[in-house]
Each structure stands twice: as structure tokens, then as C-alpha cells.
Design a protein around this motif. Structure first.
Motif, PDB file in Angstrom:
ATOM      1  N   VAL A 442       0.835  -1.204   0.000  1.00 45.21           N
ATOM      2  CA  VAL A 442       0.000   0.000   0.000  1.00 45.21           C
ATOM      3  C   VAL A 442       0.869   1.252   0.000  1.00 45.21           C
ATOM      4  CG1 VAL A 442      -1.607   1.365   1.387  1.00 45.21           C
ATOM      5  CG2 VAL A 442      -2.026  -1.069   1.036  1.00 45.21           C
ATOM      6  N   VAL A 443       1.918   1.246   0.809  1.00 43.16           N
ATOM      7  CA  VAL A 443       2.824   2.397   0.868  1.00 43.16           C
ATOM      8  C   VAL A 443       3.506   2.610  -0.486  1.00 43.16           C
ATOM      9  CG1 VAL A 443       4.934   3.293   1.923  1.00 43.16           C
ATOM     10  CG2 VAL A 443       3.184   2.221   3.349  1.00 43.16           C
ATOM     11  N   GLU A 444       3.890   1.501  -1.135  1.00 43.56           N
ATOM     12  CA  GLU A 444       4.548   1.618  -2.436  1.00 43.56           C
ATOM     13  C   GLU A 444       3.596   2.126  -3.520  1.00 43.56           C
ATOM     14  OE1 GLU A 444       6.160  -2.187  -3.281  1.00 43.56           O
ATOM     15  OE2 GLU A 444       7.467  -2.224  -1.511  1.00 43.56           O
ATOM     16  N   LEU A 445       2.349   1.657  -3.484  1.00 47.68           N
ATOM     17  CA  LEU A 445       1.384   2.039  -4.510  1.00 47.68           C
ATOM     18  C   LEU A 445       0.900   3.482  -4.355  1.00 47.68           C
ATOM     19  CD1 LEU A 445      -0.906  -1.126  -4.811  1.00 47.68           C
ATOM     20  CD2 LEU A 445       0.703  -0.281  -6.511  1.00 47.68           C
ATOM     21  N   ALA A 450      -1.765   6.184   2.105  1.00 45.70           N
ATOM     22  CA  ALA A 450      -1.587   4.911   2.820  1.00 45.70           C
ATOM     23  C   ALA A 450      -2.259   4.919   4.178  1.00 45.70           C
ATOM     24  CB  ALA A 450      -0.098   4.607   2.972  1.00 45.70           C
ATOM     25  N   SER A 451      -2.312   6.084   4.840  1.00 41.36           N
ATOM     26  CA  SER A 451      -2.907   6.164   6.177  1.00 41.36           C
ATOM     27  C   SER A 451      -4.413   5.956   6.162  1.00 41.36           C
ATOM     28  CB  SER A 451      -2.593   7.529   6.798  1.00 41.36           C
ATOM     29  OG  SER A 451      -3.116   8.570   5.984  1.00 41.36           O
ATOM     30  N   VAL A 452      -5.026   6.050   4.978  1.00 38.18           N
ATOM     31  CA  VAL A 452      -6.474   5.858   4.876  1.00 38.18           C
ATOM     32  C   VAL A 452      -6.859   4.400   5.109  1.00 38.18           C
ATOM     33  CG1 VAL A 452      -8.448   5.996   3.297  1.00 38.18           C
ATOM     34  CG2 VAL A 452      -6.709   7.798   3.312  1.00 38.18           C
ATOM     35  N   PHE A 453      -5.952   3.503   4.747  1.00 44.76           N
ATOM     36  CA  PHE A 453      -6.246   2.079   4.871  1.00 44.76           C
ATOM     37  C   PHE A 453      -6.041   1.614   6.311  1.00 44.76           C
ATOM     38  CE2 PHE A 453      -5.302   2.922   0.501  1.00 44.76           C
ATOM     39  CZ  PHE A 453      -6.236   2.166  -0.187  1.00 44.76           C
ATOM     40  N   PRO A 461     -11.255   0.804   2.917  1.00 48.17           N
ATOM     41  CA  PRO A 461     -11.130   2.107   3.576  1.00 48.17           C
ATOM     42  C   PRO A 461     -12.496   2.640   3.990  1.00 48.17           C
ATOM     43  CG  PRO A 461     -10.807   2.317   1.207  1.00 48.17           C
ATOM     44  CD  PRO A 461     -10.841   0.854   1.513  1.00 48.17           C
ATOM     45  N   VAL A 462     -12.490   3.475   5.036  1.00 48.74           N
ATOM     46  CA  VAL A 462     -13.742   4.030   5.531  1.00 48.74           C
ATOM     47  C   VAL A 462     -14.420   4.868   4.450  1.00 48.74           C
ATOM     48  CG1 VAL A 462     -14.762   5.556   7.256  1.00 48.74           C
ATOM     49  CG2 VAL A 462     -12.887   4.036   7.896  1.00 48.74           C
ATOM     50  N   ASN A 463     -13.611   5.580   3.683  1.00 51.47           N
ATOM     51  CA  ASN A 463     -14.131   6.394   2.585  1.00 51.47           C
ATOM     52  C   ASN A 463     -14.056   5.580   1.290  1.00 51.47           C
ATOM     53  OD1 ASN A 463     -14.938   8.339   0.838  1.00 51.47           O
ATOM     54  ND2 ASN A 463     -13.279   9.774   1.272  1.00 51.47           N
ATOM     55  N   LEU A 469     -10.649   2.121  -3.510  1.00 51.43           N
ATOM     56  CA  LEU A 469     -11.006   0.704  -3.637  1.00 51.43           C
ATOM     57  C   LEU A 469     -10.134   0.015  -4.679  1.00 51.43           C
ATOM     58  CD1 LEU A 469     -14.912   0.899  -3.472  1.00 51.43           C
ATOM     59  CD2 LEU A 469     -13.323   0.226  -1.665  1.00 51.43           C
ATOM     60  N   SER A 470      -9.791   0.744  -5.737  1.00 52.28           N
ATOM     61  CA  SER A 470      -8.908   0.177  -6.762  1.00 52.28           C
ATOM     62  C   SER A 470      -7.509  -0.067  -6.208  1.00 52.28           C
ATOM     63  CB  SER A 470      -8.851   1.123  -7.958  1.00 52.28           C
ATOM     64  OG  SER A 470      -7.958   0.640  -8.936  1.00 52.28           O
ATOM     65  N   ILE A 471      -7.013   0.883  -5.401  1.00 51.42           N
ATOM     66  CA  ILE A 471      -5.692   0.706  -4.778  1.00 51.42           C
ATOM     67  C   ILE A 471      -5.708  -0.512  -3.852  1.00 51.42           C
ATOM     68  CG2 ILE A 471      -4.073   1.721  -3.135  1.00 51.42           C
ATOM     69  CD1 ILE A 471      -4.867   4.462  -4.284  1.00 51.42           C
ATOM     70  N   ARG A 472      -6.779  -0.640  -3.072  1.00 59.56           N
ATOM     71  CA  ARG A 472      -6.882  -1.783  -2.149  1.00 59.56           C
ATOM     72  C   ARG A 472      -6.879  -3.099  -2.917  1.00 59.56           C
ATOM     73  NH1 ARG A 472     -11.676  -4.650  -0.569  1.00 59.56           N
ATOM     74  NH2 ARG A 472     -11.303  -5.921   1.290  1.00 59.56           N
ATOM     75  N   ALA A 473      -7.676  -3.194  -3.990  1.00 57.22           N
ATOM     76  CA  ALA A 473      -7.753  -4.436  -4.756  1.00 57.22           C
ATOM     77  C   ALA A 473      -6.394  -4.796  -5.348  1.00 57.22           C
ATOM     78  CB  ALA A 473      -8.799  -4.304  -5.861  1.00 57.22           C
TER      79      ALA A 473
END
Length: 521
Positions: A442-445, A450-453, A461-463, A469-473
Motif C-alpha cells: 500500500v505504501v509503495e502504490l 496509505a494512512s487511509v487504509f 477504507p472508511v471512505n 477501492l482500486s488501490i486496495r484491490a
């Protein structure tokens, strides 16, 4: 020999090793035993498929999801030998029926649970029920059928259990996709209760051996506690807990295993594990190689649903396809094992099997990371199953052949216990590695967000912005790729060790004439 409803009218006869089953009831006997075993084997795959939806619905953290998967194999390993003793003392039919009834009720509780705490408790109950039921599935066949029929019957039992697992995976994926995670547990409940009805109506009761139960309760408790402490240390390590706390639980678990070993070797009157079996270096090497590969592989396989579903690479059906391809590879490897071992020798055959599995796991990880599940992940899962099947089949047989005939049943039971424990610890270890890897990915992407996750928890993420959501996936899929590299390294290490630690001669000449599949070689 009598049928369930007539039990109360029957006096128990003297002990007998064989209590012949009426010909008309043999199909029901095989079917019930196979479905019962298949339901137990299905459990980790079915619950893994349900985990993404379950976490979302109940708000369960990743560590909690790990424990839903860990509890079943851990308690199954701790209670497996107790289950064998209970079957001998009270009858295999009774213990299988008890295990199915308790397991079915536990699955029903989990499927209808209003909160995660009920699901966790039900999972523990399922593990204990499986420990009682699983040894009785094959033992019931052994006591009902003469030796001349057992080899063919065990083949039919294996096919029936595999068919149950395959059908269960497909049905579970459909239920989770079209309805809810609850379908995975309710399907297990239906299978257990349906099998129980078949047992009651059409399966002969075996009479117990009229002996006092030979149970090592202290050993089972020490084993379960030690395994739980080690697994707990690994699962909390990726949850932001201090290093001192993690090390404390890890040391406590290792001390627990030390106390278990001390108890088994010096104080237990009926040891949970026959320690004489582990005096053979060949047995230890062969079993150790199988366990080493299992440690890296089991956790990776059970993280596939999170990577595919939460990673946006596919639906529960895509996950089911990966699992079915892996199982097809395992079953198909049976035809390759003997020719491969006879042609190039056991060491090279095991090394080649693990090397194929390592390459396939790397391919599977890359396929999932790129989102190509159907075109790439499914074929590589098939190759993974073939490689693992060839290597493990040779290792397990070699391990058993290195022990005296009188100890082989105990050796097989010991192997089963060790594998179940390795599976539980693999889930904890690979899950912990995945937690750390996810944070780094997550930090790299996206270092700016990153703090949102939610740290290392894979949670959304809460938001719920589409970009987040794309970053998380993407992060989840790349995390699985990194974890897959670790698992492949374990398989590669096992391949190298096998090449130098196992005998080089062909399987036909290794220990003189052997009997495989009923044929003298």
C-alpha cells in the motif's frame, strides 16, 4: 451385526476383528463413510471461499478470519488420536454418528450466528467433532469388510470423498455468490445430517472391542495449547502488537511443545504419538520434507479467495475453479507417481515434483496478481496439484516403509497429526507475512493515502472512493504474489533437500519387492 434402529434390542458379542457387512448394505456403508470424510476434507476450502463475504458482513478483522481457518485443523490434530481410541472402545459407528451430529449442529450454529463470536466458537466445536469422526470413516470399512475387498473399497471411498469435496466446492461458491457466506456452513450441516440419516438407516453398527478407553487427554491438551499459542503469536504479529508480546507467546508455545514431548516420552501411559516411530531417520526426513512444503503451501491456497474476490480478480466461482483444478491435479498425479519414481528414482522424482509445484505456485501468484484467473491461474493450479501429488505420495510411502510393519498404523496416524498442525501453523505464518506485505505494498502504490487504509488488515477504507477501492484491490493481489514467492521458496528448498537426502535408486529396487495397488513388484 445389526442396523441402527435395532441397536437397543441387541446384546454386544465378543470382540471380533471382522464383523461382515451384508452385501445389500455395502453401498450405503461406502457412501456414508466417503461423504463423511469428504465433508471434513471440504471444510477448509468451503470456509476459505466464504471468508471475504463473512468478513464484510460481520466486520471481522483479518486475524479473526485466520482463526476461523486455524481452529478446525488445530483441534482436529490435537484430537485425532483420541478419536481413534474412542472408536476402538465405543465402536466406530457410534463415534462417526456422534461426530456427524455434533459437527452438523456446530455448522448450523455458525450458519445462523448473529455475530462473529458464535462463529468462532462453532468452528472450535467443528474441529473437535471432526477429530472424533474422521478416524472412524475408514475404520468402519475395515471392520466391516474382509481384507480381500478393502483395497478396491478404499479406492471407491477415495473417489467418493473427492467427489464430495468437488461438488461441495462448486455448491459453496454458488451459495456465497448468489446468497451469503452462511451457505458454506449450512451446506456442511446438510451434508452431515444427511449422512447421519444414511448411517442410521442403512449402515451396520460395529460392536466395540470391549476395552477401557486408552486416551491421552493430557497430551492432547498440551498439544492443542502449544499449537494455539504459537498460532496466536503469529497472527498478532501483523496486527501492530509489540514485539515483546509476540515473542512471549511464541516462547510459551515452544515451551508447551517441549512439555508435550517430555510428557509423551517419559510420563504418558498411553502416548498420543508412538515415539518409537520417530526414531527412524528415514521416516523423519521423508515426513519433514512433506511438512516443509505443506507449511508454505497450505496458507497460500487458503488465501486464494481473498486475493481473487477482495482483489477484484474474480467471483467465488473463479476461486472454486482454482481449487477444483488443484484437486484434479492431485487426483491425476496418482497415474504419474509410480512411473516417475521407477524411471528416475525417488529422490529425483520428489525433487521434480516439488520443483514443478514451486514453478506452478509462482505462476499462480503472477496470474492472480494480474487478474487472469480463468486463463492462467486455473492451469497453473492444475500443475501445482500434480507436482504436490507426486512428491507427497512418494514421501509418505517411503516414510511408512522405513518403519516396522507393527508400527505403520501409528506412523500414519502420527503423520496425519503433524500435517494438520502444519496446516494450522501455515495459515498463521502466511497470514502474518501477508499482513506485513500488504502494508508495504500500500505504501509503495500510494504513499500519500496509505494512512487511509486500515493498517495491515485488508479491510476496505472508511471512505469508499473508487480510486481507494482500486488501490486496495491491487494491493491485495500484489500481496498474494509476494506470499506466493515465499511459498515457492519453501517448495524449492524441499526440492533441493530431497535431491540430496533421499535415496537415489529406483522405486522398484529401493527396498526389494514391494506391493503397490495390490501388485507385487
Amino acid at each position: 451385526m445389526t442396523i441402527g434402529p435395532l441397536l437397543s434390542k441387541t446384546l454386544l458379542p465378543a470382540r471380533a476383528e471382522l464383523q461382515p457387512c451384508p452385501e445389500a448394505l455395502k453401498p450405503a456403508l461406502i457412501a456414508a463413510s466417503a461423504i463423511a470424510a469428504g465433508t471434513i476434507f471440504l471444510d477448509p476450502f468451503a470456509i476459505a471461499i466464504a471468508i471475504p463475504d463473512l468478513r464484510l458482513a460481520l466486520g471481522l478483522p483479518f486475524a479473526g478470519a485466520q482463526w476461523l481457518l486455524i481452529l478446525h485443523p488445530l483441534l482436529l490434530a490435537a484430537g485425532l488420536i483420541l478419536g481413534i481410541g474412542l472408536g476402538q472402545a465405543y465402536g466406530r459407528w457410534r463415534m462417526l454418528s456422534l461426530g456427524l451430529a455434533v459437527g452438523g449442529v456446530a455448522a448450523l450454529i455458525a450458519g445462523l450466528a448473529p455475530g462473529s463470536e458464535f462463529v468462532v466458537a462453532a468452528r472450535a466445536l467443528q474441529g473437535m467433532a471432526a477429530a472424533v469422526a474422521l478416524p472412524a470413516t475408514l475404520a468402519l470399512i475395515a471392520v466391516n469388510l474382509p481384507k480381500a475387498e478393502r483395497a478396491r473399497t478404499v479406492e471407491r471411498w477415495s473417489l467418493g470423498a473427492a467427489a464430495t469435496v468437488a461438488a461441495g466446492i462448486v455448491l459453496t461458491s454458488l451459495l456465497v455468490w448468489l446468497w451469503s457466506w452462511r451457505g458454506a456452513f449450512l451446506l456442511e450441516a446438510v451434508l452431515a445430517f444427511g449422512c447421519l440419516v444414511l448411517m442410521r438407516l442403512r449402515v451396520p453398527i460395529d460392536f466395540p472391542e470391549l476395552i477401557e478407553p486408552r486416551l491421552d487427554l493430557v497430551g492432547a491438551v498440551l498439544f492443542a495449547l502449544a499449537g494455539a499459542l504459537v498460532a496466536f503469536a503469529l497472527t498478532i504479529s501483523s496486527a501492530g502488537v509489540g514485539v515483546g508480546v509476540v515473542v512471549s507467546f511464541l516462547v510459551a508455545g515452544l515451551v508447551g511443545f517441549g512439555l508435550f514431548a517430555l510428557w509423551e516420552t517419559t510420563m504418558a501411559t498411553v502416548p498420543m504419538v508412538a515415539t518409537d516411530v520417530f526414531a527412524s531417520i528415514r521416516f523423519l526426513v521423508a515426513t519433514g520434507l512433506a511438512v516443509l512444503a505443506h507449511l508454505g503451501l497450505a496458507g497460500c491456497l487458503l488465501l486464494v479467495p481473498i486475493a481473487v474476490i477482495d482483489g477484484g480478480a474474480g467471483s467465488p466461482l473463479a476461486t472454486a475453479a482454482v481449487y477444483l483444478a488443484f484437486l484434479a491435479g492431485l487426483m491425476g498425479s496418482n497415474r504419474l507417481t509410480e512411473p516417475t519414481e521407477d524411471r528416475i528414482g525417488p529422490a529425483a522424482a520428489v525433487a521434480a515434483g516439488y520443483a514443478l509445484a514451486a514453478g506452478a505456485l509462482l505462476g499462480l501468484s503472477a496470474a492472480v496478481a494480474s487478474g487472469r484467473v480463468w486463463l492462467a491461474a486455473v492451469p497453473t493450479a492444475l500443475l501445482l496439484g500434480i507436482g504436490i501429488g507426486v512428491a507427497v505420495a512418494i514421501l509418505l510411502r517411503r516414510a511408512l516403509e522405513s518403519t516396522p510393519v507393527r508400527h505403520r498404523a501409528a506412523a500414519a496416524a502420527g503423520q496425519n497429526v503433524v500435517f494438520r498442525l502444519a496446516g494450522a501453523l501455515s495459515l498463521a505464518l502466511i497470514g502474518a507475512v501477508a499482513g506485513f506485505a500488504y502494508r508495504d505494498v500500500v505504501v509503495e502504490l500510494a504513499p500519500s493515502v496509505a494512512s487511509v487504509f486500515h493498517g495491515r488488515d485488508f479491510a476496505a477504507p472508511v471512505n469508499p472512493l473508487p480510486e481507494l477501492l482500486s488501490i486496495r484491490a491491487t494491493a491485495i493481489r500484489l500481496t498474494f504474489a509476494r506470499v506466493g514467492v515465499l511459498g515457492a521458496c519453501g517448495l524449492g528448498l524441499a526440492s533441493v533437500i530431497a535431491l540430496f537426502a533421499l535415496p537415489q535408486e529406483s522405486g522398484q529396487s529401493a527396498t526389494g519387492p514391494q506391493v503397490r495397488n495390490g501388485r507385487s513388484r
